[in-house]
Design a protein around this motif. Structure first.
Motif, mmCIF file in Angstrom:
data_model
loop_
_atom_site.group_PDB
_atom_site.id
_atom_site.type_symbol
_atom_site.label_atom_id
_atom_site.label_comp_id
_atom_site.label_asym_id
_atom_site.label_seq_id
_atom_site.Cartn_x
_atom_site.Cartn_y
_atom_site.Cartn_z
ATOM 1 N N GLY A 323 0.575 -1.218 -0.023
ATOM 2 C CA GLY A 323 -0.167 0.097 -0.050
ATOM 3 C C GLY A 323 0.767 1.286 -0.004
ATOM 4 N N VAL A 324 2.171 1.304 0.256
ATOM 5 C CA VAL A 324 2.959 2.253 0.032
ATOM 6 C C VAL A 324 3.494 2.570 -1.483
ATOM 7 C CG1 VAL A 324 5.197 3.118 1.005
ATOM 8 C CG2 VAL A 324 3.937 2.251 2.495
ATOM 9 N N CYS A 325 3.215 3.640 -2.052
ATOM 10 C CA CYS A 325 3.701 3.894 -3.359
ATOM 11 C C CYS A 325 5.184 3.659 -3.476
ATOM 12 C CB CYS A 325 3.182 4.992 -3.975
ATOM 13 S SG CYS A 325 3.720 5.383 -5.649
ATOM 14 N N PRO A 326 5.850 2.928 -4.343
ATOM 15 C CA PRO A 326 7.261 2.906 -4.226
ATOM 16 C C PRO A 326 7.874 4.109 -4.800
ATOM 17 C CG PRO A 326 6.387 0.937 -5.440
ATOM 18 C CD PRO A 326 5.057 1.850 -5.199
ATOM 19 N N THR A 327 7.347 4.911 -5.797
ATOM 20 C CA THR A 327 7.808 6.101 -6.367
ATOM 21 C C THR A 327 7.807 7.324 -5.845
ATOM 22 O OG1 THR A 327 5.906 6.517 -7.751
ATOM 23 C CG2 THR A 327 7.683 5.084 -8.770
#
Ligand code: GLU
Length: 421
Positions: A323-327
């Motif tokens: 759920g954490v956006c990698p970018t």
């Protein structure tokens, strides 16, 4: 689970979402910057341009990730740890250090990319399948369009073919309708109105489960029901833009459009979806405060939302990363919601091929009738694919071929670990 119980399974639980961390103190930043300069020096990398080149080979670009934007502002000339510590946040510093240490999710990204290029080229030879035409606008798609993109949970990215052409997502958007609906209403409320069982029927079949709910959120009735629960008190346009912003955040803070022609086309040929709404309404399946017609309108707008393969890959990687956006490094979706979403993608995401896909490919995925396919490799990353010709189940033929080749080439199948392959 108690911490003692967690310890017992540490090997399996050691997959926290990456980079969901607070800003470090200046001392820690300085130490990180010094470590980077030292490692960079050892690798023959003297200037900021050298460093950017090394990162690019690892799949990381300042342009592709807002977390690394500040890197492109480093002064030309020799790397200097004090400037670096002052200009970069600890999140970026940590990521750069891991890249130099070879500790990213995909350790040899060049090798991975060249294997992916082969898979992409090999699947291009598969030319079976037909365009969906029950929504007239979809019959206008180019059958030769073909794109593939990947993003790791560390934001490493590459793409092939028409990966920058935005296309309407159709059912590939359903996991996000479900995730947003759960974020706004909670799991219990959502599942009072939609089940979590594969239907075993066509995606738009006039059928409800024994409790008179849609079988699951990945088929039309279930997605209409989840749409109904997205801020029912607001005008439809505002609800749609809320969903667009949510999807855009999962896609790295990028813009998600709406294909107006597709939206009109869907509304003009809506008999089956109208019948599904009537069926659910007749059985009092909707929550009390919702307007079923508005829910259907929101659903059509959602199906008409556009993304390209690169954006889809970042969304898939956000799911792969809990759920954490990698970018961007931002949490977009609660981890419990991600778990629920992935579970349903695994059991219900590929139309009437879901059981077969879970068996042979063993990954959560969602396809749509425009030829899009989002594949999640939990803890590793995600893929976005587009190829409009569909097989008889409604899945993109090349998407199935690429999926098959991916698990043949890499240990991605969820149960690959039990055989060590
Ligand atoms: N908008 C399409 C419909 O409602 C979505 C179908 C799909 O992609 O499965 O029929």
């Amino acid at each position: 689970m108690t911490s003692h119980a967690n310890d017992l399974f540490a090997r399996f639980l050691a997959r926290p979402a990456r980079y969901e961390q607070d800003e470090a103190t200046p001392d820690v930043r300085t130490a990180l910057a010094e470590a980077i300069c030292e490692r960079a020096g050892n690798q023959g990398c003297r200037t900021a341009a050298d460093l950017l080149a090394v990162l690019e080979r690892a799949g990381l670009t300042a342009a592709g990730m807002s977390r690394l934007t500040a890197l492109s502002d480093l002064p030309a000339g020799d790397l200097d740890s004090a400037t670096m510590a002052a200009q970069l946040g600890s999140d970026a510093l940590e990521l750069v250090r891991q890249a130099l240490d070879g500790h990213l999710a995909v350790s040899n990204f060049e090798n991975f990319s060249s294997r992916l290029a082969n898979i992409f080229a090999y699947a291009r030879d598969v030319t079976d399948g037909v365009l969906a035409d029950y929504i007239p606008e979809l019959a206008k798609q180019d059958p030769a369009a073909y794109g593939l993109a990947v993003c790791s949970i560390d934001g490493q990215q590459t793409a092939f073919g028409e990966a920058d052409t935005a296309f309407c997502q159709q059912s590939a958007i359903k996991p996000l309708i479900y995730a947003l609906s759960m974020g706004l209403n909670g799991e219990n409320q959502v599942h009072r109105h939609v089940g979590r069982e594969p239907s075993g029927r066509r995606f738009n079949e006039l059928a409800l489960d024994p409790d008179n709910r849609p079988h699951n959120p990945m088929i039309n009735s279930g997605a209409i029901m989840c749409s109904a629960m997205i801020r029912p008190g607001l005008p439809v346009a505002d609800r749609a833009s809320l969903l667009q912003r949510f999807v855009g955040s999962a896609a790295g803070g990028s813009k998600v459009g709406i294909d107006q022609a597709v939206y009109e086309s869907e509304r003009g040929t809506a008999k089956r979806n109208l019948a599904l709404v009537k069926l659910m309404d007749e059985h009092d399946a909707f929550p009390e405060d919702v307007d079923p017609a508005a829910a259907l309108d929101l659903y059509f707008r959602a199906c008409s939302m556009t993304m390209d393969c690169r954006q889809m890959a970042v969304v898939a990687a956000t799911l792969a990363n809990g759920g954490v956006c990698p970018t961007t490094g931002h949490r977009v979706i609660d981890s419990r919601i991600v778990r629920n979403t992935l579970s349903l993608m695994l059991s219900c995401g590929m139309y009437d091929y879901s059981g077969e896909y879970a068996f042979t490919v063993g990954l959560p995925a969602k396809s749509g009738v425009s030829g899009g396919l989002m594949i999640v490799v939990p803890g590793i990353g995600g893929f976005g694919l587009w190829s409009p010709p569909l097989d008889r189940q409604g899945n993109p033929v090349r998407g199935i071929e690429v999926s098959r080749l991916l698990v043949e080439s890499f240990p991605f199948h969820l149960f690959a670990g039990v055989t060590g392959s």
